[in-house]
Write an enzyme that holds these catalytic residues in place. Structure first.
Site, PDB file in Angstrom:
ATOM      1  N   GLY A 173       4.212 -24.743   2.607  1.00  0.00           N
ATOM      2  CA  GLY A 173       3.079 -25.626   2.906  1.00  0.00           C
ATOM      3  C   GLY A 173       2.861 -26.648   1.807  1.00  0.00           C
ATOM      4  O   GLY A 173       2.478 -27.795   2.072  1.00  0.00           O
ATOM      5  N   ARG A 174       3.135 -26.236   0.585  1.00  0.00           N
ATOM      6  CA  ARG A 174       2.929 -27.151  -0.542  1.00  0.00           C
ATOM      7  C   ARG A 174       3.882 -28.349  -0.486  1.00  0.00           C
ATOM      8  O   ARG A 174       3.554 -29.427  -0.963  1.00  0.00           O
ATOM      9  CB  ARG A 174       3.107 -26.388  -1.859  1.00  0.00           C
ATOM     10  CG  ARG A 174       1.871 -25.578  -2.161  1.00  0.00           C
ATOM     11  CD  ARG A 174       2.049 -24.541  -3.225  1.00  0.00           C
ATOM     12  NE  ARG A 174       0.886 -23.657  -3.176  1.00  0.00           N
ATOM     13  CZ  ARG A 174       0.828 -22.453  -3.721  1.00  0.00           C
ATOM     14  NH1 ARG A 174       1.867 -21.973  -4.381  1.00  0.00           N
ATOM     15  NH2 ARG A 174      -0.272 -21.741  -3.613  1.00  0.00           N
ATOM     16  N   TYR A 225      -6.474 -28.218  -1.927  1.00  0.00           N
ATOM     17  CA  TYR A 225      -6.072 -27.209  -0.925  1.00  0.00           C
ATOM     18  C   TYR A 225      -4.607 -26.793  -1.022  1.00  0.00           C
ATOM     19  O   TYR A 225      -3.827 -27.413  -1.696  1.00  0.00           O
ATOM     20  CB  TYR A 225      -6.480 -27.593   0.492  1.00  0.00           C
ATOM     21  CG  TYR A 225      -5.954 -28.880   1.124  1.00  0.00           C
ATOM     22  CD1 TYR A 225      -4.890 -29.603   0.628  1.00  0.00           C
ATOM     23  CD2 TYR A 225      -6.573 -29.336   2.293  1.00  0.00           C
ATOM     24  CE1 TYR A 225      -4.447 -30.757   1.265  1.00  0.00           C
ATOM     25  CE2 TYR A 225      -6.131 -30.483   2.944  1.00  0.00           C
ATOM     26  CZ  TYR A 225      -5.072 -31.185   2.426  1.00  0.00           C
ATOM     27  OH  TYR A 225      -4.649 -32.296   3.061  1.00  0.00           O
ATOM     28  N   GLU A 226      -4.344 -25.668  -0.377  1.00  0.00           N
ATOM     29  CA  GLU A 226      -3.028 -24.994  -0.441  1.00  0.00           C
ATOM     30  C   GLU A 226      -2.604 -24.749  -1.889  1.00  0.00           C
ATOM     31  O   GLU A 226      -1.453 -24.956  -2.266  1.00  0.00           O
ATOM     32  CB  GLU A 226      -1.979 -25.747   0.378  1.00  0.00           C
ATOM     33  CG  GLU A 226      -2.344 -25.730   1.864  1.00  0.00           C
ATOM     34  CD  GLU A 226      -1.233 -26.119   2.799  1.00  0.00           C
ATOM     35  OE1 GLU A 226      -0.062 -25.862   2.495  1.00  0.00           O
ATOM     36  OE2 GLU A 226      -1.561 -26.691   3.860  1.00  0.00           O
ATOM     37  N   GLY A 227      -3.583 -24.339  -2.690  1.00  0.00           N
ATOM     38  CA  GLY A 227      -3.351 -24.077  -4.111  1.00  0.00           C
ATOM     39  C   GLY A 227      -3.782 -25.264  -4.938  1.00  0.00           C
ATOM     40  O   GLY A 227      -3.216 -26.350  -4.829  1.00  0.00           O
TER      41      GLY A 227
END
Lengths: 378, 262
Positions: free
Chosen positions: A240-241, A361-363
């Site tokens: 996803g990153r 988001y997503e870390g």
């Protein structure tokens, strides 16, 4: 990336599509905080929603480099559309493809990849953000189904998605190893979508709470094995990153394009402001940074395609650098636009607002630094 | 099932062309090549018939090997197959020699309908469609805004200036399509990947057209371009809205008098 004739044709397609279908409504969906359902439908029609998956499941047989390029090209014009796409592909289709049983793939992928269904991913909870291990949503096995209770927050595509990958504790005593992943259909009784967030940026994307009240998920919808949920979530987020890094890259590229156009037209002291060294040096710095981000993003997408073990590190570097570049570049672009840049007459303030979320988001960027330093100090 | 042939041409994107300010000629370097817009609309017309009734859509192009790109684009949009006529013997063809070559190629196929774009943005002659129909010896309908099909007949809306003729013609026919009438669909990504990775484009030499060499290319071209030059830009005209005919006549008369035409 070497530009093969195939890639050239794909770039032409993306450019045409974004110019005609995405860009014209980008300001409107931001202003109205409206989910671009019509654009998602058009993307499905041309096959984008199944881009990096095999044809046998209804995908296009493309790769993650093409997918990354699609997200960045779309996000140049509209980061909202970019994240809706990324959440669908990277966070829903990908874990089903990567961790699902053949039956699960057969059941869910064709509809998701053709875009008949939209996907989402629910990990974050009010008390489990960066520390995702603190899951309070519970799933208890009762006969042939799990009974799920709890809630999630900040879920992208919520309310529009037909399929959610959700995470819940199946054995609290095991901590992180007691988390499991499930495939949840939106029509399941007891499942509701709660409050929609009002956000600073990506305002057209639907970000809501998910509520589970005695939701019965059939046993066969357990994704992977019991206790593998946290590992599935982390591996999914590695991929996803790459998506979010591509989105951030697109925002930076889009901001530079808009700024180049503006500084050539805007005249002060009898000259276009592009004639001033401050403008030139600002653009030079921003362009070089964005190109560096592009190379990191391409490296990460390539790592995903080749099954490179350092995907986690490469994705973290790409996301950290691209997100911070997007924030830095858009802020400087607003400055070059001056007062006009602060108004909604131009897209640049929207790009600056949209950029911020890519650092979160997503870390968060801090999480990416943890991942990178962890690998460096290993 | 309907069998449709669509002729397409690769042209320089004239929106991107700049004129050399010194020589006054077109600067072609770096100008992207595209599928001629009217031809793309023609392909869209064929694909709509395919969506509606089922059809086999085959595209044909004549040009250098790089014209394979537009055939791939056509297949990615939904065409079933594509053929490129590529041979030095075709080089330098005017509209007649082009039509002759296309006619020769078309005779290799069974077909119900041949669709062409109205005209190409690089030559703007609008002759190749009608000439090909003449050479094939079948009816033609030019300037089509839409094509439908019923019981062996094509129903075509022919749009000319201020009116639309609805014409009915028995297959096989040639139809030339107006670019602005149909928004072409995008390429499909799965088809795009497939056509680049798994498909060979059929390339035909002059032999396949079964035509004597003296009728092809430069040798078969009675017209030759003597000179090309850019059009001088004219000043924008003045639009006077909301005048009744009498007032309008006065304005016109006054303007003509001022310019010493009256």
């Amino acid at each position: 990336m070497i530009e093969t004739p195939e890639l050239k044709a794909f770039k032409t397609l993306l450019k045409d599509f974004v110019e005609n279908e995405v860009k014209p409504i980008a300001a409107e969906i931001d202003e109205e905080e409206r989910f671009p359902a019509e654009t998602i439908k058009k993307m499905a029609d041309i096959g984008l929603l199944g881009l990096p998956f095999p044809v046998q499941y209804g995908g296009c047989g493309g790769d993650n480099k093409m997918y990354s390029l699609a997200i960045s090209t779309i996000s140049k014009a509209c980061a909202t559309t970019g994240v809706a796409y990324s959440a669908h592909v990277s966070l829903c289709c990908q874990p089903i493809y990567q961790f699902g049983t053949e039956e699960q793939k057969q059941k869910y992928l064709p509809k998701l990849l053709k875009g008949e269904w939209l996907g989402a991913f629910g990990l974050t909870e009010p008390n489990a953000g960066t520390d995702a291990s603190g899951q309070q949503t519970m799933a208890v096995l009762e006969g042939d189904h799990y009974v799920v209770n709890g809630s999630k927050i900040f879920i992208t595509n919520a309310g529009y998605a037909n399929v959610y990958i959700i995470f819940a504790m199946t054995d609290k005593s095991k901590g992180v190893k007691g988390i499991s992943a499930f495939i949840l259909e939106s029509t399941t009784p007891g499942f509701t979508v709660g409050k929609k967030e009002k956000k600073l940026g990506i305002r057209g994307s639907s970000t809501c709470e998910l509520i589970f009240e005695n939701v019965k998920i059939p046993k066969e919808n357990l994704l992977g094995k019991e206790g593998q949920g946290f590992s599935i979530a982390m591996k999914t987020l590695d991929g996803g990153r790459v998506g979010i890094a591509s989105q951030a890259l697109g925002i930076a590229q889009g901001a530079i394009e808009e700024t180049v156009k503006y500084v050539k037209e805007r005249k002060q002291f009898g000259r276009p402001i592009s004639a001033f060294q401050n403008t030139q040096f600002e653009l030079a710095d921003m362009y070089a940074k964005t190109e560096a981000a592009r190379l990191l993003v391409e490296q990460a997408a390539d790592a995903k395609d080749t099954g490179d073990k350092s995907l986690s590190l490469k994705a973290a570097m790409a996301k950290l650098f691209a997100a911070e570049t997007a924030m830095n570049v858009t802020t400087r672009c607003v400055q070059l636009f001056g007062g006009y840049g602060y108004t909604r007459e131009y897209p640049i303030e929207r790009m600056m607002r949209d950029a911020k979320i890519t650092e979160i988001y997503e870390g968060t960027s801090e999480v990416q630094r943890m991942v990178i330093s962890g690998a460096v100090l290993h | 099932m309907l069998k449709i042939l669509v002729c397409i041409k690769q042209v320089p994107d004239t929106n991107e062309i700049k004129i050399d300010p010194v020589k006054g000629t077109l600067i072609r370097e770096g100008v992207p090549s595209i599928m001629n817009p009217d031809d793309k609309a023609g392909l869209e017309a064929a694909l709509r018939l395919k969506d509606k009734y089922g059809a086999n859509v085959t595209v044909i192009s004549m040009g250098p090997m790089q014209a394979q790109e537009i055939i791939r684009e056509a297949i990615a949009m939904g065409a079933d197959d594509g053929y490129l006529l590529s041979d030095f013997k075709f080089a330098g063809a005017d509209t007649l020699a082009t039509s002759t070559a296309l006619c020769g190629a078309i005779k290799n196929f069974e077909y119900d309908l041949v669709i062409m774009g109205r005209q190409a943005i690089d030559g703007d002659t609008a002759q190749v469609g009608p000439e090909t129909a003449e050479l094939l010896g079948i009816p033609q309908i030019s300037y089509a805004a839409s094509i439908d099909y019923k019981d062996g007949y094509f129903i075509v809306e022919r749009k000319v200036e201020d009116r639309i003729y609805v014409l009915k013609a028995k297959a096989p026919i040639v139809v030339t399509v107006l670019g602005e009438s149909m928004k072409p669909r995008y390429m499909n990504v799965a088809r795009l990947i497939d056509v680049y990775r798994n498909k060979q484009i059929n390339v035909w030499t002059a032999e396949k057209t079964n035509t004597p060499a003296e009728k092809l290319g430069l040798k078969g071209s009675p017209t030759q371009v003597k000179e090309s030059f850019g059009k001088q830009l004219k000043a924008a005209g003045t639009v006077m809205d909301n005048l009744d005919p009498q007032e309008a006549a006065k304005v016109i008369a006054k303007t003509l008098a001022e310019k010493h035409y009256l």
